[in-house]
Write an enzyme that holds these catalytic residues in place. Structure first.
Site, PDB file in Angstrom:
ATOM      1  N   ASP A  47       0.817  -1.213   0.000  1.00 36.15           N
ATOM      2  CA  ASP A  47       0.000   0.000   0.000  1.00 36.15           C
ATOM      3  C   ASP A  47       0.848   1.260   0.000  1.00 36.15           C
ATOM      4  OD1 ASP A  47      -2.440  -1.225   0.028  1.00 36.15           O
ATOM      5  OD2 ASP A  47      -2.601  -1.259   2.208  1.00 36.15           O
ATOM      6  N   LYS A  68      -2.952   4.530  -3.823  1.00 40.14           N
ATOM      7  CA  LYS A  68      -3.238   5.715  -4.633  1.00 40.14           C
ATOM      8  C   LYS A  68      -1.943   6.345  -5.103  1.00 40.14           C
ATOM      9  CE  LYS A  68      -6.773   7.268  -2.009  1.00 40.14           C
ATOM     10  NZ  LYS A  68      -7.526   8.129  -1.196  1.00 40.14           N
ATOM     11  N   MET A 183      -6.750   8.915  10.235  1.00 39.22           N
ATOM     12  CA  MET A 183      -7.384   9.546   9.063  1.00 39.22           C
ATOM     13  C   MET A 183      -8.267  10.726   9.485  1.00 39.22           C
ATOM     14  SD  MET A 183      -8.282   6.010   7.030  1.00 39.22           S
ATOM     15  CE  MET A 183      -8.771   5.068   8.468  1.00 39.22           C
TER      16      MET A 183
HETATM   17  N1  SAH Z   1      -3.310  -0.185   9.497  1.00 45.33           N
HETATM   18  C1  SAH Z   1      -2.739   1.111   9.828  1.00 45.33           C
HETATM   19  C2  SAH Z   1      -3.736   2.236   9.672  1.00 45.33           C
HETATM   20  C3  SAH Z   1      -4.225   2.446   8.262  1.00 45.33           C
HETATM   21  S1  SAH Z   1      -5.361   3.763   8.126  1.00 45.33           S
HETATM   22  C4  SAH Z   1      -2.155   1.053  11.241  1.00 45.33           C
HETATM   23  O1  SAH Z   1      -2.423   0.116  11.979  1.00 45.33           O
HETATM   24  O2  SAH Z   1      -1.402   1.972  11.604  1.00 45.33           O
HETATM   25  C5  SAH Z   1      -4.318   5.050   7.568  1.00 45.33           C
HETATM   26  C6  SAH Z   1      -4.086   6.062   8.644  1.00 45.33           C
HETATM   27  O3  SAH Z   1      -3.184   5.545   9.611  1.00 45.33           O
HETATM   28  C7  SAH Z   1      -3.450   7.352   8.185  1.00 45.33           C
HETATM   29  O4  SAH Z   1      -4.390   8.226   7.614  1.00 45.33           O
HETATM   30  C8  SAH Z   1      -2.919   7.875   9.496  1.00 45.33           C
HETATM   31  O5  SAH Z   1      -3.949   8.405  10.288  1.00 45.33           O
HETATM   32  C9  SAH Z   1      -2.437   6.598  10.155  1.00 45.33           C
HETATM   33  N2  SAH Z   1      -1.011   6.334   9.893  1.00 45.33           N
HETATM   34  C10 SAH Z   1      -0.480   5.257   9.323  1.00 45.33           C
HETATM   35  N3  SAH Z   1       0.865   5.340   9.293  1.00 45.33           N
HETATM   36  C11 SAH Z   1       1.188   6.516   9.873  1.00 45.33           C
HETATM   37  C12 SAH Z   1       2.429   7.165  10.165  1.00 45.33           C
HETATM   38  N4  SAH Z   1       3.608   6.641   9.846  1.00 45.33           N
HETATM   39  N5  SAH Z   1       2.367   8.359  10.783  1.00 45.33           N
HETATM   40  C13 SAH Z   1       1.188   8.909  11.139  1.00 45.33           C
HETATM   41  N6  SAH Z   1      -0.001   8.344  10.879  1.00 45.33           N
HETATM   42  C14 SAH Z   1      -0.002   7.149  10.264  1.00 45.33           C
END
Ligand code: SAH
Length: 273
Positions: A47, A68, A183
């Site tokens: 992703d 995306k 998000m």
């Molecule tokens: N499965 C992921 C979340 C996916 S949803 C997890 O467990 O972390 C996507 C959202 O995750 C982003 O919009 C943001 O809010 C958060 N996110 C994922 N990686 C991030 C990072 N390195 N820094 C800050 N926010 C992050």
């Protein structure tokens, strides 16, 4: 280095799909199972949120991007799931690599369901979720005995991209001292408004952690009242943390070096307590 203990590494069988969490960014936050998977995979379907540095841990695998890019419409979730089925049926060892944890706001459950429905065997490798590990890299403990007994993880938008109107913000505001929003940037103003209307105080500490655990990581501190304006200037991905635990960063921002402050104004707890 001393020798490592022996361990029965699972063998990645052809025709299987492993749903693997990549953690929030820093490759050092991969699990040993994730590393073992990366070293055996024939193909890695990844992703947008997966750091490219992590793909380098699978030098032998074909890479397929499923996120995306450049304003083009993102591949439909169903198409991604069916592509995984196809690759597995070709006899490949398919590693589905997702940012953070595959089962935390990551649609890993949906992909798993499609695979299972098509008779494709799966394995799940959990990862460190951004809402926990990302905050830790900012020096923010997601729980602390002086602050919270519970934490709520919430998504800032629903399947249609709207603010999740189905959520009972009043209940969330009352239920948890600490709220961690994934998000959440796009609808930060609306979310802040709902929480204030539900009685959370305008001066409540808030942190926005962007690109957590990567070399580009940045942390902005504000208040609930200031959240809409500050969030408007931040690009995703970012985690928003609302709660007094954010104050602990003043003492625990370990990347900035040692500090000697007591941000909650409480006694320092003896370690044995
Ligand atoms: N499965 C992921 C979340 C996916 S949803 C997890 O467990 O972390 C996507 C959202 O995750 C982003 O919009 C943001 O809010 C958060 N996110 C994922 N990686 C991030 C990072 N390195 N820094 C800050 N926010 C992050």
């Amino acid at each position: 280095m001393p020798e490592l203990p022996s361990f029965e590494w699972p063998v990645f069988q052809p025709g299987w799909v492993w749903l693997v969490g990549a953690g929030p960014g820093d490759p050092g936050l991969l699990t040993l199972h994730a590393l073992n998977a990366l070293r055996q995979a024939d193909v890695v379907v990844y992703d947008a949120l997966v750091e490219t540095a992590i793909l380098d841990w699978a030098p032998g695998a074909e890479r397929i991007y499923a996120g995306k890019r450049g304003g083009k419409p993102s591949p439909k979730q169903r198409d991604i799931s069916l592509r995984l089925v196809e690759l597995a049926r070709e006899g490949k060892r398919v590693l589905r690599l997702k940012g953070g944890d595959p089962f935390v706001f990551g649609r890993g459950g949906e992909e798993g369901q499609t695979l299972v429905a098509h008779g494709v065997p799966i394995r799940v490798v959990p990862g460190i979720s951004a809402g926990i590990g990302g905050l830790a890299y900012a020096g923010i403990p997601v729980t602390h005995r002086d602050v919270n007994q519970s934490v709520t993880f919430v998504t800032g938008h629903d399947q249609t991209g709207q603010a999740p109107s189905a959520l009972d913000w009043r209940a969330i505001a009352r239920a948890s001292e600490v709220i961690v929003i994934y998000m959440g940037l796009k609808h930060a103003a609306q979310i802040a408004g709902e929480l204030l209307a539900a009685g959370r105080v305008p001066s409540e500490p808030v942190a926005i952690v962007r690109d957590a655990t990567t070399p580009r990581m940045s942390v902005l501190e504000t208040t609930l009242a200031g959240l809409p304006e500050v969030a408007a200037g931040v690009e995703p991905p970012a985690i928003i943390c609302i709660g007094r635990n954010v104050l602990l960063r003043q003492a625990l921002d370990w990347q900035a070096g040692p500090r000697a402050v007591d941000p909650l104004g409480t006694r320092v707890r003896p370690q044995s307590a």
